[in-house]
Motif scaffolding. Structure first.
Motif, PDB file in Angstrom:
ATOM      1  N   ARG A 167      -6.703   4.015  10.545  1.00 39.76           N
ATOM      2  CA  ARG A 167      -6.544   5.466  10.707  1.00 39.76           C
ATOM      3  C   ARG A 167      -6.748   6.193   9.380  1.00 39.76           C
ATOM      4  NH1 ARG A 167      -0.838   7.700  12.688  1.00 39.76           N
ATOM      5  NH2 ARG A 167      -0.314   6.998  10.582  1.00 39.76           N
ATOM      6  N   SER A 168      -6.264   5.591   8.292  1.00 36.15           N
ATOM      7  CA  SER A 168      -6.392   6.244   6.990  1.00 36.15           C
ATOM      8  C   SER A 168      -7.827   6.201   6.465  1.00 36.15           C
ATOM      9  CB  SER A 168      -5.457   5.567   5.983  1.00 36.15           C
ATOM     10  OG  SER A 168      -5.888   4.248   5.710  1.00 36.15           O
ATOM     11  N   MET A 169      -8.602   5.202   6.896  1.00 39.33           N
ATOM     12  CA  MET A 169      -9.957   5.031   6.366  1.00 39.33           C
ATOM     13  C   MET A 169     -11.026   5.725   7.207  1.00 39.33           C
ATOM     14  SD  MET A 169      -9.752   3.249   3.596  1.00 39.33           S
ATOM     15  CE  MET A 169     -11.477   2.861   3.428  1.00 39.33           C
ATOM     16  N   ILE A 170     -10.709   6.096   8.445  1.00 38.00           N
ATOM     17  CA  ILE A 170     -11.745   6.576   9.361  1.00 38.00           C
ATOM     18  C   ILE A 170     -12.364   7.894   8.895  1.00 38.00           C
ATOM     19  CG2 ILE A 170     -10.238   7.901  10.917  1.00 38.00           C
ATOM     20  CD1 ILE A 170     -11.934   6.636  13.239  1.00 38.00           C
ATOM     21  N   SER A 171     -11.613   8.686   8.151  1.00 38.17           N
ATOM     22  CA  SER A 171     -12.141   9.968   7.678  1.00 38.17           C
ATOM     23  C   SER A 171     -12.889   9.840   6.350  1.00 38.17           C
ATOM     24  CB  SER A 171     -10.995  10.988   7.536  1.00 38.17           C
ATOM     25  OG  SER A 171      -9.989  10.483   6.681  1.00 38.17           O
ATOM     26  N   GLU A 172     -13.092   8.586   5.911  1.00 39.96           N
ATOM     27  CA  GLU A 172     -13.858   8.283   4.695  1.00 39.96           C
ATOM     28  C   GLU A 172     -13.344   9.068   3.482  1.00 39.96           C
ATOM     29  OE1 GLU A 172     -17.860   9.121   6.007  1.00 39.96           O
ATOM     30  OE2 GLU A 172     -18.118   7.068   6.712  1.00 39.96           O
ATOM     31  N   PRO A 173     -12.072   8.845   3.131  1.00 38.55           N
ATOM     32  CA  PRO A 173     -11.506   9.563   1.984  1.00 38.55           C
ATOM     33  C   PRO A 173     -12.100   9.060   0.663  1.00 38.55           C
ATOM     34  CG  PRO A 173      -9.995   7.864   2.702  1.00 38.55           C
ATOM     35  CD  PRO A 173     -11.110   7.888   3.717  1.00 38.55           C
ATOM     36  N   LYS A 174     -12.047   9.895  -0.345  1.00 37.67           N
ATOM     37  CA  LYS A 174     -12.458   9.455  -1.677  1.00 37.67           C
ATOM     38  C   LYS A 174     -11.349   8.674  -2.363  1.00 37.67           C
ATOM     39  CE  LYS A 174     -15.790  13.195  -2.366  1.00 37.67           C
ATOM     40  NZ  LYS A 174     -16.157  14.394  -3.174  1.00 37.67           N
ATOM     41  N   LEU A 175     -10.109   8.962  -1.964  1.00 38.19           N
ATOM     42  CA  LEU A 175      -8.950   8.258  -2.504  1.00 38.19           C
ATOM     43  C   LEU A 175      -8.062   7.795  -1.357  1.00 38.19           C
ATOM     44  CD1 LEU A 175      -7.706  10.543  -5.451  1.00 38.19           C
ATOM     45  CD2 LEU A 175      -8.662   8.251  -5.669  1.00 38.19           C
ATOM     46  N   LEU A 176      -7.727   6.498  -1.340  1.00 38.90           N
ATOM     47  CA  LEU A 176      -6.754   5.988  -0.388  1.00 38.90           C
ATOM     48  C   LEU A 176      -5.450   5.762  -1.145  1.00 38.90           C
ATOM     49  CD1 LEU A 176      -6.110   5.019   2.473  1.00 38.90           C
ATOM     50  CD2 LEU A 176      -6.752   2.714   1.753  1.00 38.90           C
ATOM     51  N   LEU A 177      -4.389   6.429  -0.706  1.00 37.03           N
ATOM     52  CA  LEU A 177      -3.098   6.373  -1.373  1.00 37.03           C
ATOM     53  C   LEU A 177      -2.156   5.506  -0.545  1.00 37.03           C
ATOM     54  CD1 LEU A 177      -2.840  10.196  -2.143  1.00 37.03           C
ATOM     55  CD2 LEU A 177      -3.951   8.408  -3.511  1.00 37.03           C
ATOM     56  N   LEU A 178      -1.582   4.500  -1.167  1.00 37.95           N
ATOM     57  CA  LEU A 178      -0.761   3.513  -0.465  1.00 37.95           C
ATOM     58  C   LEU A 178       0.655   3.542  -1.024  1.00 37.95           C
ATOM     59  CD1 LEU A 178      -3.639   1.154  -1.068  1.00 37.95           C
ATOM     60  CD2 LEU A 178      -2.818   1.349   1.260  1.00 37.95           C
ATOM     61  N   ASP A 179       1.610   3.955  -0.193  1.00 36.40           N
ATOM     62  CA  ASP A 179       3.001   4.061  -0.629  1.00 36.40           C
ATOM     63  C   ASP A 179       3.801   2.877  -0.087  1.00 36.40           C
ATOM     64  OD1 ASP A 179       5.364   4.921  -1.681  1.00 36.40           O
ATOM     65  OD2 ASP A 179       5.708   6.509  -0.213  1.00 36.40           O
ATOM     66  N   GLU A 180       3.729   1.749  -0.797  1.00 39.00           N
ATOM     67  CA  GLU A 180       4.444   0.521  -0.435  1.00 39.00           C
ATOM     68  C   GLU A 180       4.253   0.131   1.032  1.00 39.00           C
ATOM     69  OE1 GLU A 180       8.108  -0.432  -2.570  1.00 39.00           O
ATOM     70  OE2 GLU A 180       8.336   1.725  -2.877  1.00 39.00           O
ATOM     71  N   PRO A 181       3.016   0.066   1.522  1.00 35.34           N
ATOM     72  CA  PRO A 181       2.812  -0.196   2.945  1.00 35.34           C
ATOM     73  C   PRO A 181       3.152  -1.611   3.385  1.00 35.34           C
ATOM     74  CG  PRO A 181       0.715  -0.235   1.794  1.00 35.34           C
ATOM     75  CD  PRO A 181       1.750   0.217   0.791  1.00 35.34           C
ATOM     76  N   LEU A 182       3.319  -2.553   2.455  1.00 37.37           N
ATOM     77  CA  LEU A 182       3.579  -3.943   2.834  1.00 37.37           C
ATOM     78  C   LEU A 182       5.026  -4.352   2.589  1.00 37.37           C
ATOM     79  CD1 LEU A 182       0.386  -5.633   1.295  1.00 37.37           C
ATOM     80  CD2 LEU A 182       0.638  -4.479   3.506  1.00 37.37           C
ATOM     81  N   SER A 183       5.858  -3.443   2.117  1.00 40.61           N
ATOM     82  CA  SER A 183       7.192  -3.824   1.646  1.00 40.61           C
ATOM     83  C   SER A 183       8.108  -4.316   2.758  1.00 40.61           C
ATOM     84  CB  SER A 183       7.853  -2.648   0.928  1.00 40.61           C
ATOM     85  OG  SER A 183       8.023  -1.552   1.808  1.00 40.61           O
ATOM     86  N   ALA A 184       7.898  -3.864   3.993  1.00 43.91           N
ATOM     87  CA  ALA A 184       8.812  -4.233   5.077  1.00 43.91           C
ATOM     88  C   ALA A 184       8.410  -5.518   5.785  1.00 43.91           C
ATOM     89  CB  ALA A 184       8.891  -3.088   6.093  1.00 43.91           C
ATOM     90  N   LEU A 185       7.326  -6.155   5.361  1.00 43.18           N
ATOM     91  CA  LEU A 185       6.821  -7.339   6.055  1.00 43.18           C
ATOM     92  C   LEU A 185       7.436  -8.612   5.496  1.00 43.18           C
ATOM     93  CD1 LEU A 185       3.043  -6.349   6.150  1.00 43.18           C
ATOM     94  CD2 LEU A 185       4.761  -5.995   7.933  1.00 43.18           C
ATOM     95  N   ASP A 186       7.467  -9.665   6.327  1.00 43.58           N
ATOM     96  CA  ASP A 186       7.965 -10.942   5.827  1.00 43.58           C
ATOM     97  C   ASP A 186       6.961 -11.531   4.837  1.00 43.58           C
ATOM     98  OD1 ASP A 186       6.139 -13.061   7.158  1.00 43.58           O
ATOM     99  OD2 ASP A 186       6.766 -11.842   8.868  1.00 43.58           O
ATOM    100  N   VAL A 187       7.423 -12.493   4.043  1.00 41.90           N
ATOM    101  CA  VAL A 187       6.650 -12.988   2.902  1.00 41.90           C
ATOM    102  C   VAL A 187       5.299 -13.551   3.328  1.00 41.90           C
ATOM    103  CG1 VAL A 187       6.607 -14.672   1.028  1.00 41.90           C
ATOM    104  CG2 VAL A 187       8.715 -13.437   1.537  1.00 41.90           C
ATOM    105  N   LYS A 188       5.273 -14.355   4.385  1.00 42.69           N
ATOM    106  CA  LYS A 188       4.027 -14.997   4.806  1.00 42.69           C
ATOM    107  C   LYS A 188       3.004 -13.966   5.277  1.00 42.69           C
ATOM    108  CE  LYS A 188       2.298 -18.877   7.552  1.00 42.69           C
ATOM    109  NZ  LYS A 188       2.664 -19.975   8.481  1.00 42.69           N
ATOM    110  N   LEU A 189       3.451 -12.999   6.088  1.00 40.10           N
ATOM    111  CA  LEU A 189       2.546 -11.967   6.582  1.00 40.10           C
ATOM    112  C   LEU A 189       2.079 -11.075   5.439  1.00 40.10           C
ATOM    113  CD1 LEU A 189       1.125 -10.509   8.863  1.00 40.10           C
ATOM    114  CD2 LEU A 189       3.243  -9.277   9.340  1.00 40.10           C
TER     115      LEU A 189
END
Length: 366
Positions: A150-172
Motif C-alpha cells: 500500500r505504501s509503495m503503490i503510489s510510487e513515493p520518492k521517500l518511503l518512511l518506516l516507523d519501526e514496522p517490524l518491531s511487533a513481530l517474533d524474531v524468526k519472522l
C-alpha cells in the motif's frame, strides 16, 4: 554519501513547550539510499520522521525533498509514504482495496488501480488469492507485506518506516528484514527507517544516523559507526563494547602511544587511522569490540594483552558471550564462536589478546 540528494534537512528545530525535541538537526540523504535513524527513546528520531512526512511543522529550519521546499506542504501533497508500527490496515477492506486505497484517493481509474495492485502483490511475493481476503485472515508477516504494498503503490520518492517490524517474533522479523532489503534493491526508492533494533539497522542500512536528545551525533556507514564511533555514547549504543581508560604518553600526526595498568603492550603505539582526529591526551578511551578479544595459549603474544576473570557465560548458539572483570573489577565482555566445548569456564582467570587492527582510541567524558 553518493548520488543526488533527495532529502535535505537543515537546522531543523522543534519544541514541545519547554521540551526541545529537535535541536538544529541537519541531514542529507541520497537518492536510492537506505538510511536508519537510531537512538534511545525520546531522542527525536520519530519526531524527525514526522517532520519529513509532514505530520509535524518545525519551529525553524528548512526541509526539501528532491529540491522542493516542503515547509507548509501538507502530508498528502508530499512525495512520501509512511509505514507505521501498527500498520493501520483497514479491517473492513479487502487486501486489494487496502493496497489500492492511495490510488483511489487520487481518483485513478479502476483498471489502472487493479493492474498496479497486481504488480504490487507480485513484488511483495503475495499469492493472488489473498486479494479477496481481509487483513484479519492473514498472518503478521503477510499483513506487513500488504502495508508495504500500500505504501509503495503510489510510487513515493521517500518511503518512511516507523519501526514496522518491531511487533513481530524474531524468526519472522529475520524473514521480513531480508524482504525489506530485497524490496529496496528492487525498486530503488529511498528508505528512511526508524528502529530500536540496532542489529536491524546494521543489516539493512547503507548509512546509520545516531541521535540523542534531539541532536545527531554521527552519520556513517554501519562499519564506520561500529568500529569508528564519534564518542563514548555511540560506541556503547551500537552493540556491546569495552571502553578501557588509558593514558596517552605521546600524540602526533603519526598516531599515539598509550599505557594502562590493565594492559601489557608490545609497543603501545597506535597508527593515526586508529586514533580520533580530535583526541586530546586527557580522558582517552580505548575501544575493543568483544569479538576482537581472543584467549591466549601460554607463551602466546598479541599487540595488547590483559588478564580477566570470567563471571558469566551466555550461549547464543553460533556464538558464546563471556562477561568478565579485570583486576580492578571493571567489567569486560568478549565473544567467541560457539563450539561443543567451551574454551573458558565460569570463575576462570585467563589472558586475552587483541591486535591493533580494529580497535579505536577516542575522547572520553571529563
Amino acid at each position: 554519501m553518493t548520488g543526488d540528494t533527495i532529502l535535505d534537512i537543515r537546522d531543523l528545530r522543534k519544541n514541545f513547550g519547554a521540551y526541545q525535541a529537535l535541536k538544529g538537526v541537519s541531514l542529507k540523504v541520497a537518492q536510492g539510499e537506505f538510511i536508519a535513524l537510531v537512538g534511545p527513546s525520546g531522542c527525536g528520531k520519530t519526531t524527525l520522521l514526522k517532520h519529513i512526512a509532514g505530520f509535524e511543522d518545525p519551529d525553524a529550519g528548512a526541509l526539501a525533498i528532491d529540491g522542493q521546499d516542503m515547509l507548509g506542504v501538507p502530508a498528502a501533497a508530499r512525495p512520501t509514504s509512511m509505514v507505521f508500527q501498527k500498520l493501520a490496515l483497514f479491517p473492513h477492506m479487502s487486501v486489494a482495496d487496502n493496497i489500492g486505497f492511495p490510488l483511489k484517493l487520487r481518483k485513478v481509474d479502476a483498471g489502472t488501480i487493479a493492474k498496479r495492485v497486481r504488480d504490487m502483490i507480485e513484488l511483495m511475493q503475495l499469492k493472488p488469492e489473498y486479494l479477496t481476503r481481509y487483513p484479519r485472515q492473514l498472518s503478521g508477516g503477510e499483513q506487513q507485506r500488504v502495508a508495504l504494498a500500500r505504501s509503495m503503490i503510489s510510487e513515493p520518492k521517500l518511503l518512511l518506516l516507523d519501526e514496522p517490524l518491531s511487533a513481530l517474533d524474531v524468526k519472522l522479523k529475520k524473514v521480513l528484514q531480508a524482504e525489506l532489503k530485497r524490496l529496496h534493491r528492487s525498486v530503488g526508492v529511498t528508505f528512511v527507517h526508524v528502529t530500536h533494533d540496532l542489529e536491524e539497522a546494521m543489516m539493512l542500512a547503507d548509512r546509520i544516523c545516531v541521535m540523542r536528545a534531539g541532536e545527531i551525533l554521527q552519520v556513517g556507514q554501519p562499519n564506520d559507526i561500529y568500529y569508528r564511533p564519534a564518542d563514548e555514547f555511540v560506541a556503547g549504543f551500537i552493540g556491546d563494547t569495552n571502553l578501557l581508560p588509558v593514558t596517552v604518553t605521546s600524540l602526533d600526526g603519526n598516531g599515539a602511544a598509550i599505557t594502562s595498568p590493565q594492559l601489557v603492550a608490545r609497543d603501545g603505539r597506535l597508527p593515526a587511522n586508529l586514533v580520533a582526529s580530535d583526541l586530546k591526551p586527557e580522558n582517552a578511551l580505548l575501544m575493543v569490540r568483544p569479538e576482537l578479544l581472543v584467549p591466549l595459549a601460554p607463551g602466546a603474544q598479541a599487540d595488547f594483552t590483559l588478564t580477566a576473570r570470567v563471571t558469566e557465560i551466555f550461549s547464543k548458539g553460533g556464538t558464546v558471550q563471556y562477561r568478565a572483570e579485570l583486576a580492578d573489577q571493571s567489567p569486560l565482555v568478549f565473544e567467541l564462536a560457539g563450539a561443543s566445548s567451551q574454551p573458558a569456564h565460569l570463575g576462570e582467570t585467563l589472558s586475552l589478546g587483541f591486535d591493533a587492527r580494529d580497535i579505536y582510541l577516542f575522547q572520553g567524558r571529563p
